[in-house]
Motif scaffolding. Structure first.
Motif, mmCIF file in Angstrom:
data_model
loop_
_atom_site.group_PDB
_atom_site.id
_atom_site.type_symbol
_atom_site.label_atom_id
_atom_site.label_comp_id
_atom_site.label_asym_id
_atom_site.label_seq_id
_atom_site.Cartn_x
_atom_site.Cartn_y
_atom_site.Cartn_z
ATOM 1 N N TYR A 130 0.806 -1.232 0.000
ATOM 2 C CA TYR A 130 0.000 0.000 0.000
ATOM 3 C C TYR A 130 0.839 1.282 0.000
ATOM 4 N N GLN A 131 2.159 1.160 -0.101
ATOM 5 C CA GLN A 131 2.985 2.363 -0.232
ATOM 6 C C GLN A 131 2.848 2.966 -1.629
ATOM 7 N N ASN A 132 2.322 2.184 -2.562
ATOM 8 C CA ASN A 132 2.252 2.611 -3.966
ATOM 9 C C ASN A 132 0.923 3.254 -4.338
ATOM 10 N N VAL A 133 0.050 3.477 -3.355
ATOM 11 C CA VAL A 133 -1.278 4.012 -3.656
ATOM 12 C C VAL A 133 -1.514 5.269 -2.829
ATOM 13 N N ALA A 134 -2.192 6.256 -3.428
ATOM 14 C CA ALA A 134 -2.455 7.517 -2.733
ATOM 15 C C ALA A 134 -3.694 8.168 -3.335
ATOM 16 N N VAL A 135 -4.195 9.188 -2.648
ATOM 17 C CA VAL A 135 -5.380 9.907 -3.117
ATOM 18 C C VAL A 135 -5.160 11.397 -2.898
ATOM 19 N N ILE A 136 -5.713 12.206 -3.779
ATOM 20 C CA ILE A 136 -5.694 13.651 -3.614
ATOM 21 C C ILE A 136 -7.093 14.196 -3.852
ATOM 22 N N ARG A 137 -7.374 15.324 -3.228
ATOM 23 C CA ARG A 137 -8.629 16.026 -3.509
ATOM 24 C C ARG A 137 -8.379 16.927 -4.697
ATOM 25 N N ALA A 138 -9.089 16.679 -5.782
ATOM 26 C CA ALA A 138 -8.836 17.409 -7.021
ATOM 27 C C ALA A 138 -10.066 17.349 -7.918
ATOM 28 N N ASN A 139 -10.158 18.323 -8.790
ATOM 29 C CA ASN A 139 -11.197 18.360 -9.817
ATOM 30 C C ASN A 139 -10.539 17.999 -11.139
ATOM 31 N N ALA A 140 -10.634 16.740 -11.514
ATOM 32 C CA ALA A 140 -9.953 16.256 -12.724
ATOM 33 C C ALA A 140 -10.524 16.887 -13.982
ATOM 34 N N MET A 141 -11.783 17.297 -13.936
ATOM 35 C CA MET A 141 -12.390 17.912 -15.113
ATOM 36 C C MET A 141 -11.748 19.263 -15.429
ATOM 37 N N LYS A 142 -11.178 19.908 -14.443
ATOM 38 C CA LYS A 142 -10.567 21.216 -14.650
ATOM 39 C C LYS A 142 -9.047 21.171 -14.679
ATOM 40 N N PHE A 143 -8.449 20.287 -13.869
ATOM 41 C CA PHE A 143 -7.016 20.422 -13.617
ATOM 42 C C PHE A 143 -6.192 19.168 -13.883
ATOM 43 N N LEU A 144 -6.711 18.196 -14.590
ATOM 44 C CA LEU A 144 -5.947 16.962 -14.808
ATOM 45 C C LEU A 144 -4.566 17.221 -15.420
ATOM 46 N N PRO A 145 -4.436 18.074 -16.446
ATOM 47 C CA PRO A 145 -3.097 18.303 -17.018
ATOM 48 C C PRO A 145 -2.140 19.022 -16.072
ATOM 49 N N ASN A 146 -2.656 19.580 -14.993
ATOM 50 C CA ASN A 146 -1.758 20.197 -13.997
ATOM 51 C C ASN A 146 -1.029 19.135 -13.170
ATOM 52 N N TYR A 147 -1.573 17.924 -13.167
ATOM 53 C CA TYR A 147 -0.997 16.839 -12.364
ATOM 54 C C TYR A 147 -0.257 15.804 -13.216
ATOM 55 N N MET A 148 -0.704 15.614 -14.447
ATOM 56 C CA MET A 148 -0.198 14.520 -15.279
ATOM 57 C C MET A 148 0.560 15.036 -16.485
ATOM 58 N N GLN A 149 1.709 14.439 -16.747
ATOM 59 C CA GLN A 149 2.478 14.776 -17.933
ATOM 60 C C GLN A 149 1.892 14.088 -19.164
ATOM 61 N N LYS A 150 2.317 14.530 -20.309
ATOM 62 C CA LYS A 150 1.872 13.914 -21.552
ATOM 63 C C LYS A 150 2.296 12.445 -21.588
ATOM 64 N N GLY A 151 1.332 11.560 -21.845
ATOM 65 C CA GLY A 151 1.628 10.141 -21.969
ATOM 66 C C GLY A 151 2.051 9.470 -20.683
ATOM 67 N N GLN A 152 1.736 10.057 -19.549
ATOM 68 C CA GLN A 152 2.186 9.496 -18.266
ATOM 69 C C GLN A 152 1.429 8.246 -17.871
ATOM 70 N N LEU A 153 0.142 8.183 -18.180
ATOM 71 C CA LEU A 153 -0.715 7.107 -17.684
ATOM 72 C C LEU A 153 -0.806 5.943 -18.656
ATOM 73 N N SER A 154 -0.906 4.748 -18.092
ATOM 74 C CA SER A 154 -1.183 3.563 -18.910
ATOM 75 C C SER A 154 -2.602 3.054 -18.686
ATOM 76 N N LYS A 155 -3.230 3.485 -17.592
ATOM 77 C CA LYS A 155 -4.616 3.116 -17.307
ATOM 78 C C LYS A 155 -5.314 4.300 -16.654
ATOM 79 N N ILE A 156 -6.548 4.529 -17.079
ATOM 80 C CA ILE A 156 -7.369 5.562 -16.466
ATOM 81 C C ILE A 156 -8.779 4.987 -16.301
ATOM 82 N N PHE A 157 -9.352 5.199 -15.125
ATOM 83 C CA PHE A 157 -10.607 4.548 -14.757
ATOM 84 C C PHE A 157 -11.699 5.582 -14.495
ATOM 85 N N PHE A 158 -12.879 5.324 -15.063
ATOM 86 C CA PHE A 158 -14.082 6.104 -14.795
ATOM 87 C C PHE A 158 -15.170 5.113 -14.378
#
Length: 266
Positions: A130-158
């Motif tokens: 569980y050291q590899n998992v974390a959570v933040i309070r964020a509005n992904a609809m507005k600020f996702l690119p502020n947290y993630m670099q281009k091509g950073q993710l391999s999986k995204i869940f909705f």
């Protein structure tokens, strides 16, 4: 002689349970409305760019590495999927993003309790369960690119997103034409978008918009299972609180997955 005090049921039933396990939070102490308006001002703090997103406090065991989150659970709710994926992918950093204050706090406390249950205080800065998992309070609809670099993710869940039933509210749906470009930006070619809902109309909506976007293509569940993604698909269906609730009510779930295509195909 006075009456003997009765031991609370919650404590009497915990004989044999390690003390750390009793630290796990209880949802009744984290009351929160079921949904939040993503367009409201939630007084959020967010990094100006992904490079300034400090991961050291979220993943203390990884603070001396260059690893960044590779999986993102958007609207992670009470963290069921995060906890399931943490053990399935112990070497991958996983991030949950949740807009509701109390729900985010619950997931933070849950992760902290699980870390303490598995490690001593001295070991919390070492890689472990569980050291590899974390959570933040964020509005992904507005600020996702502020947290993630281009091509950073391999999986995204909705998973089981707010359906926003009224037509005038459809613009608030997490899958919409205006947001798909951002999801394609943070997802690397070959990465997978996982969607699931118990609302058939919402399933059709998400499916139609993702199919129409040139950087996503449908990938069938059987193909993903043949490629070894079965445990992830099972977690998507059953690990979340919403998924379990649908099962208890004998409801239906509609799953759809999409692969990020190569930019050269445009």
């Amino acid at each position: 002689m006075g009456k003997r005090k009765r031991m609370p049921t919650s404590l009497a039933s915990e004989d044999g349970i390690p003390p750390e396990r009793r630290l796990l939070p209880q949802k009744r102490f984290y009351r929160q409305r079921a949904h939040a308006n993503p367009f409201s001002d939630h007084s959020l703090e967010y990094p100006s760019e992904p490079k300034s997103f400090d991961l050291s406090k979220l993943y203390p065991a990884y603070q001396d590495t260059d690893q960044r989150p590779e999986f993102a659970d958007i609207g992670c709710g009470f963290g069921g999927l995060l906890i399931a994926l943490a053990t399935l992918f112990p070497d991958t950093l996983i991030l949950g993003m949740e807009i509701r204050v109390q729900v985010t706090k619950y997931v933070q406390d849950r992760i902290t309790a699980l870390r303490f249950a598995e490690c001593s205080t001295e070991e919390l800065t070492r890689k472990g369960p569980y050291q590899n998992v974390a959570v933040i309070r964020a509005n992904a609809m507005k600020f996702l690119p502020n947290y993630m670099q281009k091509g950073q993710l391999s999986k995204i869940f909705f998973l089981f997103p707010d359906p926003h039933f009224k037509a005038r509210k459809h613009k608030a749906r997490i899958i919409s034409p205006t947001l798909l470009a951002e999801y394609a930006y943070v997802l690397r070619p070959g990465g997978i978008v996982y969607t699931i809902t118990d609302v058939k109309d919402l399933h059709k909506w998400m499916n139609a918009h993702l199919c129409a976007f040139p950087l996503f293509e449908v990938v069938e569940e059987d193909e993903l299972r043949n490629q070894g993604h079965g445990p992830v698909l099972d977690a998507v269906r059953t690990a979340t609180e919403e998924g379990k609730k649908v099962e208890r009510n004998n409801g239906e779930k509609w799953l759809a997955c999409f692969r990020r295509t190569d930019n050269k195909r445009l």
